[in-house]
Write an enzyme that holds these catalytic residues in place. Structure first.
Site, PDB file in Angstrom:
ATOM      1  N   PHE A  62      53.407  57.061  32.922  1.00  0.00           N
ATOM      2  CA  PHE A  62      53.647  57.638  31.578  1.00  0.00           C
ATOM      3  C   PHE A  62      55.083  57.703  31.199  1.00  0.00           C
ATOM      4  CE2 PHE A  62      54.556  61.276  28.853  1.00  0.00           C
ATOM      5  CZ  PHE A  62      53.202  61.402  28.121  1.00  0.00           C
ATOM      6  N   ASP A  63      56.084  58.000  32.193  1.00  0.00           N
ATOM      7  CA  ASP A  63      57.324  57.910  31.761  1.00  0.00           C
ATOM      8  C   ASP A  63      58.057  56.861  32.615  1.00  0.00           C
ATOM      9  OD1 ASP A  63      59.728  58.723  30.874  1.00  0.00           O
ATOM     10  OD2 ASP A  63      60.136  60.337  32.370  1.00  0.00           O
ATOM     11  N   ASN A 109      44.584  49.106  31.520  1.00  0.00           N
ATOM     12  CA  ASN A 109      45.942  48.618  30.933  1.00  0.00           C
ATOM     13  C   ASN A 109      46.151  47.462  31.655  1.00  0.00           C
ATOM     14  OD1 ASN A 109      48.516  49.068  32.755  1.00  0.00           O
ATOM     15  ND2 ASN A 109      47.139  50.713  33.307  1.00  0.00           N
ATOM     16  N   ARG A 110      47.029  46.572  31.153  1.00  0.00           N
ATOM     17  CA  ARG A 110      47.503  45.459  31.877  1.00  0.00           C
ATOM     18  C   ARG A 110      48.990  45.389  31.267  1.00  0.00           C
ATOM     19  NH1 ARG A 110      43.545  42.561  29.273  1.00  0.00           N
ATOM     20  NH2 ARG A 110      44.132  41.545  27.051  1.00  0.00           N
ATOM     21  N   GLY A 112      52.017  45.537  32.814  1.00  0.00           N
ATOM     22  CA  GLY A 112      52.808  44.614  33.733  1.00  0.00           C
ATOM     23  C   GLY A 112      54.314  45.172  33.715  1.00  0.00           C
ATOM     24  N   PHE A 113      54.412  46.357  33.970  1.00  0.00           N
ATOM     25  CA  PHE A 113      55.699  46.958  34.186  1.00  0.00           C
ATOM     26  C   PHE A 113      56.776  46.486  33.224  1.00  0.00           C
ATOM     27  CE2 PHE A 113      55.084  46.572  39.263  1.00  0.00           C
ATOM     28  CZ  PHE A 113      54.126  47.648  39.101  1.00  0.00           C
ATOM     29  N   ASN A 145      58.983  55.995  41.389  1.00  0.00           N
ATOM     30  CA  ASN A 145      58.258  54.943  41.667  1.00  0.00           C
ATOM     31  C   ASN A 145      58.807  53.616  41.386  1.00  0.00           C
ATOM     32  OD1 ASN A 145      56.038  52.916  41.124  1.00  0.00           O
ATOM     33  ND2 ASN A 145      54.510  54.756  41.420  1.00  0.00           N
ATOM     34  N   ASN A 176      55.305  51.053  45.210  1.00  0.00           N
ATOM     35  CA  ASN A 176      54.051  50.400  44.328  1.00  0.00           C
ATOM     36  C   ASN A 176      53.811  49.081  44.769  1.00  0.00           C
ATOM     37  OD1 ASN A 176      52.211  49.989  42.806  1.00  0.00           O
ATOM     38  ND2 ASN A 176      53.012  50.465  40.715  1.00  0.00           N
ATOM     39  N   SER A 179      49.759  47.965  41.788  1.00  0.00           N
ATOM     40  CA  SER A 179      49.476  47.552  40.484  1.00  0.00           C
ATOM     41  C   SER A 179      48.630  46.179  40.201  1.00  0.00           C
ATOM     42  CB  SER A 179      50.660  47.562  39.561  1.00  0.00           C
ATOM     43  OG  SER A 179      50.588  47.071  38.317  1.00  0.00           O
ATOM     44  N   THR A 182      50.894  42.725  38.287  1.00  0.00           N
ATOM     45  CA  THR A 182      51.956  41.756  38.641  1.00  0.00           C
ATOM     46  C   THR A 182      51.526  40.814  39.504  1.00  0.00           C
ATOM     47  OG1 THR A 182      53.686  43.482  37.944  1.00  0.00           O
ATOM     48  CG2 THR A 182      54.429  41.925  39.805  1.00  0.00           C
ATOM     49  N   LYS A 221      51.932  53.809  47.555  1.00  0.00           N
ATOM     50  CA  LYS A 221      50.722  53.840  46.379  1.00  0.00           C
ATOM     51  C   LYS A 221      50.078  52.659  46.858  1.00  0.00           C
ATOM     52  CE  LYS A 221      49.785  54.989  41.741  1.00  0.00           C
ATOM     53  NZ  LYS A 221      50.208  55.572  40.402  1.00  0.00           N
ATOM     54  N   ASN A 250      45.916  53.988  42.688  1.00  0.00           N
ATOM     55  CA  ASN A 250      46.194  53.153  41.583  1.00  0.00           C
ATOM     56  C   ASN A 250      45.118  53.172  40.754  1.00  0.00           C
ATOM     57  OD1 ASN A 250      47.921  51.772  39.456  1.00  0.00           O
ATOM     58  ND2 ASN A 250      49.227  51.469  41.126  1.00  0.00           N
ATOM     59  N   THR A 251      45.154  52.185  39.804  1.00  0.00           N
ATOM     60  CA  THR A 251      43.905  51.620  38.950  1.00  0.00           C
ATOM     61  C   THR A 251      43.015  50.962  39.868  1.00  0.00           C
ATOM     62  OG1 THR A 251      45.322  50.184  37.828  1.00  0.00           O
ATOM     63  CG2 THR A 251      45.274  52.316  36.514  1.00  0.00           C
ATOM     64  N   TYR A 322      47.087  61.344  34.835  1.00  0.00           N
ATOM     65  CA  TYR A 322      47.646  60.507  33.539  1.00  0.00           C
ATOM     66  C   TYR A 322      47.020  60.260  32.544  1.00  0.00           C
ATOM     67  CZ  TYR A 322      50.207  56.735  31.081  1.00  0.00           C
ATOM     68  OH  TYR A 322      50.818  55.976  30.083  1.00  0.00           O
TER      69      TYR A 322
HETATM   70  C1  LIG Z   1      48.820  53.140  30.662  1.00  0.00           C
HETATM   71  C2  LIG Z   1      48.910  53.459  32.241  1.00  0.00           C
HETATM   72  C3  LIG Z   1      50.229  52.917  32.862  1.00  0.00           C
HETATM   73  C4  LIG Z   1      50.751  52.887  34.463  1.00  0.00           C
HETATM   74  N1  LIG Z   1      51.608  52.604  34.763  1.00  0.00           N
HETATM   75  C5  LIG Z   1      51.621  52.632  36.184  1.00  0.00           C
HETATM   76  C6  LIG Z   1      53.000  52.398  36.713  1.00  0.00           C
HETATM   77  O1  LIG Z   1      54.129  51.867  36.158  1.00  0.00           O
HETATM   78  N2  LIG Z   1      52.983  52.523  38.207  1.00  0.00           N
HETATM   79  C7  LIG Z   1      52.061  53.066  38.883  1.00  0.00           C
HETATM   80  O2  LIG Z   1      52.212  53.242  40.300  1.00  0.00           O
HETATM   81  N3  LIG Z   1      50.790  53.460  38.391  1.00  0.00           N
HETATM   82  C8  LIG Z   1      50.685  53.282  37.123  1.00  0.00           C
HETATM   83  N4  LIG Z   1      49.602  53.737  36.362  1.00  0.00           N
HETATM   84  C9  LIG Z   1      48.445  54.443  37.276  1.00  0.00           C
HETATM   85  C10 LIG Z   1      48.586  55.829  37.213  1.00  0.00           C
HETATM   86  O3  LIG Z   1      49.662  56.271  37.709  1.00  0.00           O
HETATM   87  C11 LIG Z   1      47.311  56.466  37.988  1.00  0.00           C
HETATM   88  O4  LIG Z   1      47.756  56.022  39.196  1.00  0.00           O
HETATM   89  C12 LIG Z   1      45.809  55.878  37.506  1.00  0.00           C
HETATM   90  O5  LIG Z   1      45.985  55.734  36.232  1.00  0.00           O
HETATM   91  C13 LIG Z   1      44.938  56.676  37.934  1.00  0.00           C
HETATM   92  O6  LIG Z   1      44.930  58.154  37.388  1.00  0.00           O
HETATM   93  P1  LIG Z   1      44.359  58.679  36.151  1.00  0.00           P
HETATM   94  O7  LIG Z   1      42.951  58.301  36.106  1.00  0.00           O
HETATM   95  O8  LIG Z   1      44.798  60.071  36.043  1.00  0.00           O
HETATM   96  O9  LIG Z   1      45.072  57.950  34.992  1.00  0.00           O
HETATM   97  C14 LIG Z   1      49.266  53.750  35.093  1.00  0.00           C
HETATM   98  C15 LIG Z   1      48.380  54.006  34.299  1.00  0.00           C
HETATM   99  C16 LIG Z   1      48.140  54.001  33.053  1.00  0.00           C
HETATM  100  C17 LIG Z   1      46.832  54.360  32.411  1.00  0.00           C
END
Ligand SMILES: Cc1cc2nc3c(=O)[nH]c(=O)nc-3n(C[C@H](O)[C@H](O)[C@H](O)COP(=O)(O)O)c2cc1C
Length: 371
Positions: A62-63, A109-110, A112-113, A145, A176, A179, A182, A221, A250-251, A322
């Site tokens: 998110f941030d 989401n894709r 890619g940092f 992270n 991390n 993801s 990457t 993670k 993670n996702t 998130y």
């Molecule tokens: C738009 C988006 C960007 C994300 N970016 C990162 C990231 O940069 N690093 C990371 O560890 N997880 C990232 N995540 C994963 C979230 O931190 C979280 O592990 C995942 O979305 C599951 O939680 P949620 O269902 O509450 O979103 C991202 C998720 C979303 C939706």
């Protein structure tokens, strides 16, 4: 808390998802974020050697550039996990790269940092810490992270650079390796690679000139898509290398039946309600595999107090959101915190820590309980 989100949500949902995110960050930076404070000793928890005012955190992503740590803490979160940060600034993948499944309250989401890189991130966190020291920023814990650039000569060097620069400013650091966006990143979860990575990063952390009391713990993670055997190997390595805990998860790259058909072929990680049950089962499995000895942060599809409570009972010491925040808005924070307080009371518990892992029978054979 004055809740403007019901008014704002139709506008945010009408625009392209990344534009909506930029707009939300803009509002947060301008000081227009809602504020909430939940004072309840029953929710205060000691994890990783730190006292968290409550167990609800903002998940990574998110941030990404550490720009809104203070406003998110003021919103009521007990902690914020900023990042993923990479050593160098990078664009990320080409757009479109963020897709909503509104009906299922889920997202693919894709990205890619994408981010402005380590130097900018360090400056942001330094500003936050200075403001916090002066009493001008909200209290609360800060996780960071760390990740790697898409074009990198050495994953280890990338993590190591981020770790060395940020360890003095973080309450915990998350490596991390999960993801899906990457290339090659998730391979670092394989046993041999993870063994070497954790050994190397723990050595770097312990070599830094930081007094032991101020040294952050290192967490990993993980992906929800690890097989049962892979989870067992990761858990053993986490214990053997004495890391501080795991963030689960993670996702996912899975595409459940329910997912909107037009999103089925989109590459990327799925988050939100469609991830919830699996993320919870995987968390419970890690709790069992680590014998309840390692603090776990539970994340994936949490969008209500009941979801958070269930995750804690499955073994999470802390939880994060998130995607739920996108669909429910900032009122989700007081909803979850008030709901947790009510559930602790109703269960006859004095403190939320009593609920951690309450649904997992550590004596039962793993095969029966594994996801
Ligand atoms: C738009 C988006 C960007 C994300 N970016 C990162 C990231 O940069 N690093 C990371 O560890 N997880 C990232 N995540 C994963 C979230 O931190 C979280 O592990 C995942 O979305 C599951 O939680 P949620 O269902 O509450 O979103 C991202 C998720 C979303 C939706």
């Amino acid at each position: 808390m004055i809740n403007l989100y019901p008014v704002l949500k139709p506008f945010l949902m009408a625009v392209e998802p990344e534009a909506a995110h930029r707009a939300a960050l803009g509002l947060l930076k301008s000081g227009l974020a809602p504020r909430y404070r939940h004072d309840d000793a029953a929710l205060r928890c000691e994890v990783f050697g730190h006292v968290f005012a409550n167990p609800l955190g903002l998940a990574a992503g998110f941030d990404k550039d550490a720009e809104v740590i203070a406003p998110m803490l003021r919103m009521g979160f007990g902690f914020v996990e900023a990042g993923t940060v990479t050593p160098l600034a990078q664009e990320g993948n080409p757009a479109p790269r963020l897709f909503r499944d509104v009906k299922n309250k889920s997202i693919i989401n894709r990205l890619g940092f994408p981010g402005r890189g380590l130097e900018y991130f360090v400056a942001q966190v330094s500003d936050f810490r200075v403001a916090q020291g002066a009493g001008a920023a909200a209290d609360g814990m800060l996780g960071i992270n760390i990740g790697i650039n898409k074009e990198t000569a050495s994953a280890f060097e990338d993590y190591s650079r981020c770790l060395s620069a940020l360890a003095p400013m973080a309450d915990y650091i998350v490596v991390n390796v999960s993801s899906p966006n990457t290339p090659g990143l998730r391979d670092l979860q394989s046993e041999n690679m993870l063994d070497a990575l954790l050994a190397g990063l723990m050595a770097v952390l312990n070599s830094l000139d930081i007094p032991p009391v101020a040294r952050p713990v290192l967490l990993l993670k993980v992906a929800p898509d690890l097989t049962s055997d892979q989870r067992a190997a990761v858990a053993q390595l986490a214990l053997r290398h004495h890391i501080g805990g795991l963030v689960v998860s993670n996702t996912t790259v899975a595409r459940p039946e329910m997912l909107a058909p037009h999103l089925r072929e989109e590459a990327g990680g799925l988050s939100g309600a469609l991830l919830k049950d699996h993320a919870c089962a995987v968390l419970g499995d890690f709790y069992r595999l680590t014998d309840g000895r390692l603090p776990l942060i539970g994340v994936g599809g949490i969008s209500s107090a009941e979801d958070a409570w269930q995750r804690i009972r499955a073994g999470a010491s802390l939880v994060q959101v998130y995607t739920g925040l996108i669909y429910e808005g900032p009122a989700l924070v007081p909803d979850i915190l008030r709901g947790l307080t009510a559930r602790v009371r109703a269960a006859g518990m004095a403190h939320i820590s009593e609920a951690v892992g309450a649904d997992i029978d550590l004596a039962a054979p793993r095969a029966e309980a594994a996801a």
